[in-house]
Design a protein around this motif. Structure first.
Motif, PDB file in Angstrom:
ATOM      1  N   MET A 316     -31.322 -73.334 -29.692  1.00 14.58           N
ATOM      2  CA  MET A 316     -31.973 -72.137 -30.220  1.00 14.58           C
ATOM      3  C   MET A 316     -31.731 -70.970 -29.284  1.00 14.58           C
ATOM      4  O   MET A 316     -31.984 -71.062 -28.078  1.00 14.58           O
ATOM      5  N   GLY A 318     -32.920 -67.231 -29.605  1.00 11.58           N
ATOM      6  CA  GLY A 318     -33.664 -66.266 -30.420  1.00 11.58           C
ATOM      7  C   GLY A 318     -33.952 -66.856 -31.784  1.00 11.58           C
ATOM      8  O   GLY A 318     -34.568 -67.911 -31.901  1.00 11.58           O
ATOM      9  N   THR A 319     -33.501 -66.168 -32.818  1.00 19.40           N
ATOM     10  CA  THR A 319     -33.684 -66.660 -34.183  1.00 19.40           C
ATOM     11  C   THR A 319     -32.483 -67.434 -34.686  1.00 19.40           C
ATOM     12  O   THR A 319     -32.470 -67.879 -35.838  1.00 19.40           O
ATOM     13  N   GLU A 320     -31.470 -67.604 -33.854  1.00 20.19           N
ATOM     14  CA  GLU A 320     -30.257 -68.305 -34.261  1.00 20.19           C
ATOM     15  C   GLU A 320     -30.327 -69.756 -33.825  1.00 20.19           C
ATOM     16  O   GLU A 320     -30.862 -70.085 -32.765  1.00 20.19           O
ATOM     17  N   HIS A 321     -29.763 -70.628 -34.671  1.00 21.85           N
ATOM     18  CA  HIS A 321     -29.718 -72.054 -34.392  1.00 21.85           C
ATOM     19  C   HIS A 321     -28.284 -72.543 -34.513  1.00 21.85           C
ATOM     20  O   HIS A 321     -27.546 -72.105 -35.407  1.00 21.85           O
ATOM     21  N   GLN A 338     -28.484 -73.447 -40.402  1.00 25.67           N
ATOM     22  CA  GLN A 338     -29.718 -72.839 -40.894  1.00 25.67           C
ATOM     23  C   GLN A 338     -30.786 -73.932 -40.940  1.00 25.67           C
ATOM     24  O   GLN A 338     -30.613 -74.948 -41.616  1.00 25.67           O
ATOM     25  N   LYS A 390     -41.446 -75.291 -43.144  1.00 22.87           N
ATOM     26  CA  LYS A 390     -41.779 -74.093 -42.371  1.00 22.87           C
ATOM     27  C   LYS A 390     -41.928 -72.911 -43.296  1.00 22.87           C
ATOM     28  O   LYS A 390     -41.316 -72.856 -44.338  1.00 22.87           O
TER      29      LYS A 390
END
Length: 390
Positions: A316, A318-321, A338, A390
């Protein structure tokens, strides 16, 4: 002094020439050194990407409640004549449980019936008087006022009969209070009176006994309001399954009891941010008991044939995976993914090939293109688990 200066100059020149020679030797050896600085293979463990049907569930704490529960109280002030029920007994609707002393009410009923019979006899006499007055009026022997008086007396007698009949019915109802029957089928609790006890018609008095319906039975629980949309969608789509998980201390091998959601409350509790849900369970074995505290699991929907990877494989930023996968040339390849759902130690992702192998242990030392030396399968479960979206 003049002779030593040329000697010093010559020595400096020789030193410079020697340094240049060493530099040239080092430059000539730079090629082998560059080859040695190529990336070295890294030891990693990998795991095969899984494809599975994943149920999306919500777990919550619930309380077992009876679908029907009745406190039985006396509707008359009397003495208990008979107790026909035992503690913990299973009873059927309409079964006689208590008898009270009804001698006074029976006497009152006989008195009301006698009053009704007397007034019916009086009514018959008033009817004869009215018919006689009509005959005499037809022969002009009496005035119309006499007929009117006879008619009024007869009407009053009819009203008195209706009053007596109502009194008899009321007395019969009061007499019926001396027998207390089960209003529902279920299991009785602890009986709180005995033969000879005085009972009173008081709503605040201690109930004689409680009857609770145990089969079927209900479990009430609350889910976060963030799951309300999914919960309502699932209920609209059809019957929504729910499981009552074995409580702590259950016997080894105890399995979950399956039921169905029957109701979702009409408002969200603003103090807790949850909404109440009610589910119904078959309870022929009486494994569930009113007041019992346990965990329930609601299956909102099932994702068919999705890609499942271990949570530990996901990087991970930030918001990226992203995950490292083993490339065709056995090197590390960074692939963005995603994240759809978290499932405990597993996760459902999009963006990976079904045949990919993801790097688990050792990924912190990798860069794209790093050669890999696979040590073996990674530790940890590869089986997908149920989880909350989620």
């Amino acid at each position: 002094m003049r002779a030593t200066f040329p000697l010093i100059l010559c020595a400096l020149l020789v030193t410079c020439l020697a340094g240049c020679g060493r530099k040239n030797d080092a430059g000539g050896a730079s090629a082998p050194g560059g080859a040695a600085s190529a990336p070295q293979a890294q030891n990693v463990s990998v795991m095969q990407v899984g494809q599975a049907d994943v149920p999306i569930t919500v777990e919550a704490s619930g309380t077992v409640t009876a679908l029907q529960s009745v406190d039985l109280r006396a509707q008359t002030t009397s003495i208990v004549a008979q107790v026909l029920v035992k503690d913990g007994q299973n009873v059927k609707k309409g079964e006689l449980l208590f008898r009270f002393d009804d001698r006074g009410d029976r006497a009152g009923l006989e008195k009301a019936r006698a009053q009704l019979a007397r007034d019916r006899a009086s009514l018959s006499d008033l009817e004869r008087q009215l018919n006689r007055a009509k005959e005499l009026k037809g022969q002009n022997f009496i005035a119309q006022s006499a007929v009117d008086t006879a008619q009024a007396n007869f009407d009053a007698g009819q009203a008195l009969i209706r009053s007596d009949e109502a009194a008899v019915q009321a007395t019969q109802v009061t007499l019926g209070f001396n027998e207390l029957r089960a209003p529902i089928s279920g299991r009785v609790g602890i009986v709180s009176v005995y033969a000879g006890s005085l009972v009173q018609a008081n709503a605040t008095a201690l109930p004689l006994v409680n009857i609770a319906q145990l089969d079927p039975i209900a479990i009430s629980f609350a889910v976060p309001e963030s799951q309300l949309g999914a919960l309502l969608s699932a209920t609209r789509a059809g019957e929504l399954d729910v499981e009552a998980l074995p409580p702590p201390g259950s016997a080894p091998g105890a399995v979950a009891i399956k039921g169905r959601v029957t109701a979702v409350d009409n408002l969200v509790d603003t103090s807790t941010g949850t909404i109440k849900v009610k589910a119904e369970f078959d309870n022929k074995a009486q494994a569930l008991w009113p007041g019992q505290y346990l965990r329930v699991r609601v299956t909102l929907r099932t994702l068919k044939g999705v890609t499942v990877v271990p949570q530990a494989a996901i990087i991970m930023r930030g918001t990226e995976h992203s995950v490292y996968v083993v490339g065709p040339d056995n090197t590390a390849k960074l692939v963005p993914v995603q994240l759809r759902f978290s499932l405990g130690e597993q996760a459902v992702v999009d963006g990976l090939d079904a045949t990919a192998r993801v790097v688990m242990d050792g990924k912190q030392n990798l860069r794209p293109g790093t050669p890999l030396r696979i040590q073996g399968p990674a530790s940890g479960a590869s089986r997908p688990a149920s989880g909350t979206g989620k």
